[in-house]
Design an enzyme around this catalytic site. Structure first.
Site, mmCIF file in Angstrom:
data_model
loop_
_atom_site.group_PDB
_atom_site.id
_atom_site.type_symbol
_atom_site.label_atom_id
_atom_site.label_comp_id
_atom_site.label_asym_id
_atom_site.label_seq_id
_atom_site.Cartn_x
_atom_site.Cartn_y
_atom_site.Cartn_z
ATOM 1 N N GLU A 95 0.860 -1.188 0.000
ATOM 2 C CA GLU A 95 0.000 0.000 0.000
ATOM 3 C C GLU A 95 0.891 1.231 0.000
ATOM 4 O O GLU A 95 1.885 1.286 0.735
ATOM 5 C CB GLU A 95 -0.908 -0.004 1.232
ATOM 6 N N GLU A 123 -2.130 11.381 4.138
ATOM 7 C CA GLU A 123 -3.170 11.253 5.153
ATOM 8 C C GLU A 123 -3.011 12.426 6.120
ATOM 9 O O GLU A 123 -1.895 12.784 6.487
ATOM 10 C CB GLU A 123 -3.051 9.942 5.927
#
Length: 467
Positions: free
Chosen positions: A169, A174
């Site tokens: 990933e 974020e």
């Protein structure tokens, strides 16, 4: 800046088909026909040219509806992952275009007498997959406790190397809604779960105040993260394997087609749940554009870097500047680093052979006010001793540990609460390294969320190997 007209999506797909570096089973993506779902043709937008790259595909969100030739809605029930509260829907209340921007909106409502949250997630899976390139996204995040916007990438075929985290990933960005001055860039991989994470904190303003450009350069053997054109993190050491099996050839799992996705989560294990301060009228994640570029070719003949382990100083101490004789920069990644997260406010200063940590706000997590030293060599089967002196202006608690930021944040020395008083004390902790060798152990002093902002003084810090 020199510019060229953005390619149509089908022209970009043709470019992908002719790029030797992307021969990893992209035929399915190339053969898909563009669904006739967009209600009107978007206007042509000038897109900056990047030296050494060609534009592979882009979306400027200049139409009047989501372009479903590039994006999928991905609905999910609440609690699907990370204990998040939202239901991801296909509703245009949650995902829509406005003024040339994609808006992903979280909505709070009532269901069966309880708070209920909906939001949106869009993915490019099976439509805009690619292998290696530069992803550039301009976005503005929402502020608010429990809001969790993300721009990230997952493999087209998650089962190729195994389910998460073995599949890999890439988190481009974020941001937690209760700390909108800090952005995170991360990769997840391996079995056992490993991760490498970097952070970029703003000294003024926030990521919720205006649009910022988040980008990743993904190449064989290295991934680099940028914000507003400034490099802040890179990674080249990862692996993947089935449990108990041999590692797959490097650079697996980051050598397969991935796709871009974007979502706005509500609640969950990392940000925590919304509270009375969360304003859902403003819970909008706005994306101005997504642009994916690619070099004409990539050298895939790369080797995993050899691990380099820090050598102890002459006195056996693995902590550099443990006597605080050097008034070093506490914001860089060399030796000591002082960090603030999740509402923590404070400062640190090296003076008189000690470090003085002043807290103005304790924040919501133990690590909200934090002093760390990374790069500690932790060798399986070895025993270690951590010692330091500490006192405080008034009695208060702190937490010490040795963590594994590249191995899922497990603890080699478990989180240990201790009480410091106005009288200087010496603290000693012995521990045995039972996990696989790690050249990136991290000593942490955590001063957040302990019910006090009393100033703490730390000196004579040592981590040494013992028999």
């Amino acid at each position: 800046m020199k510019k060229f007209k953005a390619l149509s999506f089908m022209a970009a797909i043709a470019l992908l088909a002719g790029t030797a570096s992307c021969g990893n089973n992209n035929s399915e993506t190339q053969s898909k026909k563009t669904p006739e779902t967009t209600t009107s043709a978007p206007e042509v937008v000038d897109v900056p040219e990047l030296d050494g790259y060609s534009l592979l595909w882009n979306d400027e969100f200049s139409g009047d509806a989501l372009d479903e030739s590039k994006w999928n809605y991905e609905p999910h029930e609440p609690g699907w992952t990370n204990e998040e509260l939202q239901e991801y829907t296909t509703s245009t209340d949650n995902v829509f275009l406005r003024d040339g921007k994609l808006v992903i909106k979280a909505i709070k409502s009532d269901k069966n007498g309880k708070d209920y949250y909906t939001s949106g997630k869009v993915t490019g899976q099976n439509k805009t997959d690619f292998t290696y390139g530069k992803v550039v996204v301009s976005a503005k995040v929402p502020e608010g406790q429990g809001l969790w916007p993300a721009i990230w990438m997952m493999p087209k075929d998650e089962s190729f190397y195994g389910q998460w985290p073995k599949c890999g990933e890439i988190d481009i960005m974020e941001v937690l809604g209760n700390d909108v001055r800090t952005a995170y860039g991360t990769i997840h991989f391996g079995e056992p779960h490993g991760e490498v994470q970097g952070t970029y904190g703003l000294t003024s303003g926030s990521y919720a105040d205006s649009f910022h450009e988040y980008s990743v350069e993904w190449e064989p053997g290295e991934i680099r993260w940028y914000i507003d054109g400034e490099l802040y993190h890179s990674a080249n050491d990862w692996f993947t394997a089935e449990k108990g099996g041999d590692e797959k050839p490097y650079p697996a799992p980051f050598n397969q087609p991935f796709f871009v996705q974007m979502n706005l989560a509500v609640g969950g294990t990392w940000p925590g749940n919304p509270d009375a301060t969360t304003d859902f009228d403003k819970a909008e994640f706005e994306i101005d554009y997504v642009r994916v570029y690619q070099k004409p070719e990539y050298d895939t003949n790369v080797k995993k870097p050899e691990k380099v382990y820090r050598q102890a100083l002459e006195d056996g101490n693995f902590i550099f500047n443990g006597d605080f004789s050097e008034a070093e920069d506490l914001t860089d990644d060399v030796n000591w680093k002082f960090l603030l997260f999740n509402g923590g406010e404070g400062s640190a200063e090296i003076k008189d052979n000690m470090i003085i940590i002043k807290s103005e706000a304790e924040g919501t997590e133990d690590y909200s006010v934090q002093l760390v030293q990374p790069d500690l060599p932790m060798i399986k089967g070895k025993k270690y001793r951590a010692t330091f002196n500490a006192y405080a202006d008034e009695e208060r608690d702190i937490v010490v540990c040795v963590s594994a930021p590249s191995a899922g944040w497990i603890r080699y020395l478990q989180d240990t609460k201790l009480t410091v008083t106005p009288e200087k004390q010496t603290f000693t902790y012995d521990f045995e390294m039972k996990e696989k060798d790690d050249n990136n152990g991290r000593l942490e002093f955590n001063l957040g969320h302990r019910g006090s902002t009393a100033t703490v003084y730390i000196s004579n810090v040592r981590v040494e190997e013992i028999k």
